[in-house]
Design an enzyme around this catalytic site. Structure first.
Site, PDB file in Angstrom:
ATOM      1  N   ASP A 142       3.091   1.140 -11.777  1.00 50.44           N
ATOM      2  CA  ASP A 142       1.882   1.955 -11.673  1.00 50.44           C
ATOM      3  C   ASP A 142       2.116   3.206 -10.852  1.00 50.44           C
ATOM      4  OD1 ASP A 142       0.140   0.415 -12.983  1.00 50.44           O
ATOM      5  OD2 ASP A 142      -0.884  -0.379 -11.229  1.00 50.44           O
ATOM      6  N   LYS A 168      -1.603   5.186 -14.125  1.00 55.37           N
ATOM      7  CA  LYS A 168      -2.871   5.719 -14.608  1.00 55.37           C
ATOM      8  C   LYS A 168      -3.682   6.327 -13.479  1.00 55.37           C
ATOM      9  CE  LYS A 168      -4.228   0.969 -14.557  1.00 55.37           C
ATOM     10  NZ  LYS A 168      -4.111  -0.227 -15.308  1.00 55.37           N
ATOM     11  N   GLY A 178      -3.224   5.870   2.757  1.00 56.91           N
ATOM     12  CA  GLY A 178      -3.009   4.946   3.865  1.00 56.91           C
ATOM     13  C   GLY A 178      -1.606   4.349   3.870  1.00 56.91           C
ATOM     14  N   MET A 196     -11.565   3.166  -4.852  1.00 61.48           N
ATOM     15  CA  MET A 196     -11.819   4.030  -6.021  1.00 61.48           C
ATOM     16  C   MET A 196     -13.167   4.733  -5.882  1.00 61.48           C
ATOM     17  SD  MET A 196     -10.467   1.553  -9.055  1.00 61.48           S
ATOM     18  CE  MET A 196     -11.066   0.007  -8.415  1.00 61.48           C
ATOM     19  N   PRO A 208       0.781  -1.236   0.000  1.00 64.29           N
ATOM     20  CA  PRO A 208       0.000   0.000   0.000  1.00 64.29           C
ATOM     21  C   PRO A 208       0.819   1.295   0.000  1.00 64.29           C
ATOM     22  CG  PRO A 208       0.062  -0.947   2.190  1.00 64.29           C
ATOM     23  CD  PRO A 208       0.778  -1.908   1.301  1.00 64.29           C
ATOM     24  N   THR A 265      -2.870  -5.632   0.502  1.00 64.12           N
ATOM     25  CA  THR A 265      -3.802  -4.729  -0.172  1.00 64.12           C
ATOM     26  C   THR A 265      -4.126  -3.515   0.696  1.00 64.12           C
ATOM     27  OG1 THR A 265      -6.048  -4.512  -1.026  1.00 64.12           O
ATOM     28  CG2 THR A 265      -5.712  -6.243   0.588  1.00 64.12           C
ATOM     29  N   GLY A 284       0.388  -1.459  -7.251  1.00 59.90           N
ATOM     30  CA  GLY A 284       0.053  -1.040  -5.889  1.00 59.90           C
ATOM     31  C   GLY A 284      -0.805  -2.095  -5.183  1.00 59.90           C
ATOM     32  N   GLY A 285      -0.581  -2.270  -3.896  1.00 59.12           N
ATOM     33  CA  GLY A 285      -1.395  -3.197  -3.099  1.00 59.12           C
ATOM     34  C   GLY A 285      -1.187  -4.633  -3.538  1.00 59.12           C
ATOM     35  N   ASP A 286      -2.296  -5.323  -3.750  1.00 57.56           N
ATOM     36  CA  ASP A 286      -2.250  -6.696  -4.266  1.00 57.56           C
ATOM     37  C   ASP A 286      -2.647  -6.666  -5.743  1.00 57.56           C
ATOM     38  OD1 ASP A 286      -2.420  -9.786  -3.521  1.00 57.56           O
ATOM     39  OD2 ASP A 286      -4.008  -9.283  -4.954  1.00 57.56           O
TER      40      ASP A 286
HETATM   41  N1  SAH Z   1      -4.546  -3.346  -6.014  1.00 57.68           N
HETATM   42  C1  SAH Z   1      -4.701  -2.235  -5.124  1.00 57.68           C
HETATM   43  C2  SAH Z   1      -5.955  -1.447  -5.407  1.00 57.68           C
HETATM   44  C3  SAH Z   1      -5.953  -0.777  -6.739  1.00 57.68           C
HETATM   45  S1  SAH Z   1      -7.393   0.124  -7.051  1.00 57.68           S
HETATM   46  C4  SAH Z   1      -4.682  -2.741  -3.682  1.00 57.68           C
HETATM   47  O1  SAH Z   1      -4.770  -3.929  -3.439  1.00 57.68           O
HETATM   48  O2  SAH Z   1      -4.533  -1.905  -2.789  1.00 57.68           O
HETATM   49  C5  SAH Z   1      -6.946   1.730  -6.537  1.00 57.68           C
HETATM   50  C6  SAH Z   1      -7.619   2.090  -5.229  1.00 57.68           C
HETATM   51  O3  SAH Z   1      -6.931   1.486  -4.174  1.00 57.68           O
HETATM   52  C7  SAH Z   1      -7.603   3.552  -4.908  1.00 57.68           C
HETATM   53  O4  SAH Z   1      -8.635   4.239  -5.574  1.00 57.68           O
HETATM   54  C8  SAH Z   1      -7.848   3.521  -3.433  1.00 57.68           C
HETATM   55  O5  SAH Z   1      -9.195   3.284  -3.149  1.00 57.68           O
HETATM   56  C9  SAH Z   1      -7.073   2.300  -3.033  1.00 57.68           C
HETATM   57  N2  SAH Z   1      -5.732   2.611  -2.554  1.00 57.68           N
HETATM   58  C10 SAH Z   1      -4.564   2.267  -3.095  1.00 57.68           C
HETATM   59  N3  SAH Z   1      -3.539   2.673  -2.331  1.00 57.68           N
HETATM   60  C11 SAH Z   1      -4.084   3.285  -1.264  1.00 57.68           C
HETATM   61  C12 SAH Z   1      -3.564   3.892  -0.103  1.00 57.68           C
HETATM   62  N4  SAH Z   1      -2.254   3.971   0.124  1.00 57.68           N
HETATM   63  N5  SAH Z   1      -4.433   4.410   0.801  1.00 57.68           N
HETATM   64  C13 SAH Z   1      -5.752   4.342   0.604  1.00 57.68           C
HETATM   65  N6  SAH Z   1      -6.296   3.762  -0.474  1.00 57.68           N
HETATM   66  C14 SAH Z   1      -5.488   3.242  -1.392  1.00 57.68           C
END
Ligand code: SAH
Length: 490
Positions: free
Chosen positions: A37, A59, A202, A173, A14, A120, A90-92
């Site tokens: 990304d 994007k 976050g 999102m 994250p 995530t 980002g995230g998972d």
């Molecule tokens: N694959 C990612 C999500 C991608 S969709 C995951 O697992 O985290 C993109 C959305 O993820 C953003 O619109 C937001 O809602 C959330 N997001 C990603 N990084 C974030 C962060 N650091 N803090 C809060 N929301 C986040």
């Protein structure tokens, strides 16, 4: 046919670099190409090795610089070149990350791939916001929902179903559609006072968290100008947010600190400041480099004096160049200025015989004389920078102690293209006189009045004060003490 490469679909977590998995870190370090990304954390990006190609396919919502089918083709193209490709997301990669779509073409073309899950943000942002996404007293399910509608289309969320489930809802999102989401839930029967929270950025050092109820969540987003990336949490667990808040309460949370140390040394200071929640930026103003001394009269001197860790590294560089090793130091005594230098000597397997009570070159000289560690019958070899201060030399001279001042590394100022915008920084850190001078030089005519400078000791502070900085001096000349001084100031 050439050997095909491999694609690793890797979750970058994250934002907080320490939430990266060990596997992700290894693969990033081994990659030939990283396709990344916008949401990948800055410090995660810093792990990408220098020779590795970086392809930005970042994007924004509603604005897709590189369309998905192009990204898929890029991955295939690079893999077919035989490269080790890391697709960093980002995230998972599979939680609203389109990871599945990216694998389809690879699978059709029989390109090898592996998937590395990431933490995530849907869960991590909540955790850093003090919200446990499940809790036995409050819910028995957790739902992750996208609040993004396809261009021009309505949100397609089954609100009555969500309300019936009575679990924790995490909307991703969804900043732009928060009003429609809250309305949908309330119309489907959810209580207006259902606890809610928003966590923006976050796990990042600029994280902001807001707690509200369903009826007021849209207003909270508007008033605070919440921007993507943010998660919106709805459910009774959000009532715990204030009780369990921790990240936003770290002592240096929200503070911006500029670090002027040379790049290779800055990590310790930066790590400690970040661990306390500070946002840091490296703006190295000096760099140090080994210079081959004209002569190092090793044999005839009985005491070696090191006034910096860099001096130790450079000395060993010379020793190696001269075809020698630590055995050449047999029988010699070693003095050093402070704990960091002592630790560096230890890393080379050497203990230090003398360290002053205060970690300044001047004190080192004085106390070596006062305690009799050095006397007229011992010859002292100083291994220092080309611009070392004169005080220690004067002290030895006045005590008639024979010495050689051996310049073994040089300190140079670094020119920067982009200056840091001053008003944005709460503190600037100076770890030596030369960092002050290097910084001032790089900033040209800037006015430093009122800028808070944390200085490693009074010598550094004296110079900073000359340039009008508001100086705060650490109790002792160590990184730990500098960090303590900042915390005290809060
Ligand atoms: N694959 C990612 C999500 C991608 S969709 C995951 O697992 O985290 C993109 C959305 O993820 C953003 O619109 C937001 O809602 C959330 N997001 C990603 N990084 C974030 C962060 N650091 N803090 C809060 N929301 C986040």
């Amino acid at each position: 046919m050439d050997k095909k490469g491999k694609v690793f679909l890797v979750g970058a977590g994250p934002g907080d670099v320490e939430l990266l998995t060990l596997k992700a870190e290894r693969l990033i370090k081994e990659a030939d190409v990283v396709v990344f990304d916008r949401l990948v954390g800055e410090k995660v990006m810093d792990l990408i090795p220098e020779g590795c190609e970086k392809i930005d396919v970042g994007k924004n919502v509603g604005d897709h610089p590189v369309p998905q089918h192009e990204i898929n083709k890029i991955l295939l193209r690079e893999a077919l070149k035989g490269k080790n490709v890391v697709r960093l997301k980002g995230g998972d990669p599979f939680v609203f990350g389109r990871g599945g779509e990216e694998l389809e073409l690879l699978s059709e073309e029989k390109v090898n791939f592996q998937v590395v899950p990431g933490i995530t943000s849907s869960i991590a942002a909540a955790a850093y916001g003090g919200i446990p996404v499940t809790h036995r007293d409050f819910c028995s399910s957790l739902h992750i929902i996208t609040g993004h509608a396809k261009a021009g289309a309505e949100l397609s969320i089954d609100f009555p179903a969500l309300v019936r489930l009575n679990g924790t809802l995490v909307f991703m999102m969804s900043v732009a559609n928060v009003g429609a989401i809250a309305k949908g839930l309330m119309e489907a029967g959810m209580a207006k006072d259902m606890p809610c929270a928003i966590v923006e950025n976050g796990t990042r050092l600029n994280q902001r968290r807001f707690v509200s109820d369903l009826d007021n969540i849209e207003e909270t987003v508007k008033i605070n100008q919440v921007k993507s990336p943010a998660v919106i949490l709805v459910g009774k667990v959000c009532s715990l947010a204030d009780k369990f808040t921790w990240f936003d309460e770290l002592p240096l949370k929200g503070k911006k600190i500029l670090i002027t140390q040379p790049q290779k040394k800055a990590s310790k200071l930066e790590e400690q400041l970040r661990a306390l929640g500070a946002e840091t930026k490296l703006y190295p103003c000096i760099k140090t480099e080994y210079i081959r001394p004209v002569a190092v009269p090793l044999e005839e001197n009985q005491i070696l004096v090191f006034t910096s860790a860099e001096g130790v590294h450079s000395f060993f560089n010379w020793l190696d160049e001269a075809g020698l090793d630590s055995r050449a130091l047999a029988g010699k005594k070693i003095a050093c200025v402070g704990p960091a230098t002592k630790k560096t000597l230890k890393d080379y397997g050497l203990n230090c015989d003398f360290m002053p009570t205060e970690y300044y070159g001047e004190t080192l000289g004085k106390e070596m004389v006062e305690t009799g560690f050095a006397d007229r019958d011992t010859k002292v070899l100083l291994l220092r920078a080309n611009i070392g201060s004169e005080e220690i030399l004067e002290i030895l001279e006045n005590a008639s102690i024979p010495f050689t001042d051996c310049k073994i590394y040089k300190t140079e100022y670094i020119k920067h293209e982009n200056m840091p915008e001053f008003s944005n920084w709460d503190y600037i850190t100076f770890t030596s006189k030369s960092t002050v001078e290097g910084f001032v030089k790089s900033m040209g005519q800037a006015d430093f009045e009122g800028v808070k400078a944390i200085c490693i000791g009074r010598k550094t502070a004296e110079i900073a004060a000359e340039f009008n900085f508001q100086t705060l001096v650490s109790k002792s000349a160590t990184i730990e003490s500098m960090v303590e001084r900042i915390v005290e100031d809060i």
